[in-house]
Scaffold this motif. Structure first.
Motif, mmCIF file in Angstrom:
data_model
loop_
_atom_site.group_PDB
_atom_site.id
_atom_site.type_symbol
_atom_site.label_atom_id
_atom_site.label_comp_id
_atom_site.label_asym_id
_atom_site.label_seq_id
_atom_site.Cartn_x
_atom_site.Cartn_y
_atom_site.Cartn_z
ATOM 1 N N THR A 52 1.047 -1.261 -0.035
ATOM 2 C CA THR A 52 0.053 -0.008 0.049
ATOM 3 C C THR A 52 0.964 1.165 -0.082
ATOM 4 O OG1 THR A 52 -0.086 0.234 2.404
ATOM 5 C CG2 THR A 52 -1.715 -1.198 1.468
ATOM 6 N N SER A 58 -5.526 2.544 1.212
ATOM 7 C CA SER A 58 -4.655 1.569 1.743
ATOM 8 C C SER A 58 -5.079 1.342 3.196
ATOM 9 C CB SER A 58 -3.205 2.207 1.912
ATOM 10 O OG SER A 58 -2.932 2.647 0.600
ATOM 11 N N GLU A 62 -5.802 -2.073 5.427
ATOM 12 C CA GLU A 62 -5.191 -2.257 6.846
ATOM 13 C C GLU A 62 -6.049 -2.506 7.820
ATOM 14 O OE1 GLU A 62 -2.213 -2.840 9.038
ATOM 15 O OE2 GLU A 62 -1.682 -1.801 7.190
ATOM 16 N N LYS A 65 -6.582 -5.945 8.673
ATOM 17 C CA LYS A 65 -5.830 -6.614 9.530
ATOM 18 C C LYS A 65 -5.925 -6.032 10.874
ATOM 19 C CE LYS A 65 -1.315 -8.058 9.916
ATOM 20 N NZ LYS A 65 -0.989 -9.756 9.757
ATOM 21 N N MET A 79 0.560 -6.838 5.613
ATOM 22 C CA MET A 79 0.457 -5.402 5.139
ATOM 23 C C MET A 79 2.126 -4.844 4.923
ATOM 24 S SD MET A 79 -2.958 -5.164 4.581
ATOM 25 C CE MET A 79 -2.896 -3.586 3.912
ATOM 26 N N THR A 266 -4.270 3.388 11.885
ATOM 27 C CA THR A 266 -3.439 3.189 10.665
ATOM 28 C C THR A 266 -3.157 4.635 10.269
ATOM 29 O OG1 THR A 266 -4.680 1.516 10.013
ATOM 30 C CG2 THR A 266 -3.601 2.700 8.192
#
Length: 328
Positions: A52, A58, A62, A65, A79, A266
């Motif tokens: 990403t 992106s 993420e 995850k 990732m 993130t």
């Protein structure tokens, strides 16, 4: 005075209720086992490693995850976040990743050498043209320096934004700046007059004092895509369907909360400031879930890539797009 207090309390209660909904969605993801109408992952549990470039699409990938949604569906996903399209493309070339969140123009560029990579479906996200605050509109950028990546969708977006103000790419001075973080820094220092950015970088530039002159509609298809190594994907088709469906469910969670709060972890890992994260959480967010790329969008992006000598050959929509049960 009492009325002002009442309004403040109502606003506070609304924010608290939205936060609680987001928390419930997060908690529900931990018990999210199995996906309706999707077969279990292959018994040898093939692994996807997704590359990403630190933007909204992106961050959505993420999210699966961070919330354990992939593992809860028997899919082992890693990732790898890169600072620029150039770094991502290197990871694609050397086999570090077998899936990537990118854009249609960059896909066209890499498909020359990597014809085994296919488009799985669209990803949410949007671009914007951000300028130093002294520039009040796009027309004021004539003759000014704009930071873009000339090899990806950012320059294509700039072309479209300029066209709406009856300007051409030749109307501005283009400066190649690979990473969005560096474009934000260049804007802040004044070494460029404007830059094409995605969020969270766009909002980071705003809290630094820059002005957004043009921006995609958040709910539209804006050129972001999930691509996969087809040599791997076709051998692990059930996993590929699960990957796409988990992403679909994560987008639905964002839409239900109508805000970015589940992406905060993130954003912080991307280097986004607390001030920018807070501003992002005040945005109303509604995305389309993952679906097939429109043929018209595909052709426009490839035609542009051809004009820029990023791609040569026939434009073949059918060949470039995977057939997946979970992507309609």
């Amino acid at each position: 005075m009492n009325n002002e207090k009442g309004v403040f309390i109502l606003k506070s209660l609304k924010k608290i209720s939205i936060f609680l909904v987001a928390c419930l969605l997060v908690l529900s993801s931990f018990s999210f086992v199995g996906i309706k109408n999707v077969q279990a992952a292959d018994t040898d549990q093939a692994q996807y490693t997704i590359g990403t470039t630190k933007n909204i699409p992106s961050a959505v990938a993420e999210m699966g995850k961070d919330l354990n949604s992939y593992t809860n569906n028997n899919l082992n996903v890693d990732m790898k976040a890169y600072d620029s399209t150039k770094e991502l493309n290197s990871a694609i070339a050397d086999g570090t990743v077998n899936a990537a969140v990118t854009d249609l123009v960059n896909y066209a560029a890499i498909s020359k050498k990597h014809s085994n990579w296919k488009i799985a479906g669209t990803m949410p996200g949007y671009y914007g043209l951000v300028a130093n605050k002294k520039y009040k509109n796009v027309k004021k950028l004539k003759g000014k320096t704009v930071a873009v990546d000339k090899t990806d969708y950012s320059m294509f977006y700039l072309k479209k934004a300029l066209k709406k103000s009856r300007l051409k790419l030749s109307s501005v001075k283009l400066k190649q700046v690979d990473s969005e973080a560096d474009r934000v820094s260049a804007l802040k220092s004044g070494s460029v007059d404007a830059a094409v950015l995605q969020d969270p970088s766009m909002t980071e530039a705003k809290v630094n004092g820059a002005k957004v002159l043009s921006k995609d509609k958040i709910s539209a298809d804006n050129g972001n895509v999930l691509i996969v190594n087809n040599d791997y994907a076709k051998k692990n088709i059930s996993n590929t369907n699960i990957l796409c469906n988990v992403i679909k469910q994560e987008v639905k969670k964002i839409n239900k909360s109508n805000m970015y709060i589940m992406l905060n972890k993130t954003f912080t890992s991307y280097g986004t400031s607390d001030k920018a994260v807070a501003k992002l959480n005040n945005l109303d967010v509604k995305f389309k879930t993952i679906h097939k790329v429109k043929k018209s969008d595909f052709k426009k992006a490839f035609k542009y890539a051809k004009q820029q000598k990023l791609y040569n050959g026939k434009i073949n929509y059918k060949k470039a797009n995977m057939k997946l049960r979970q992507v309609k």
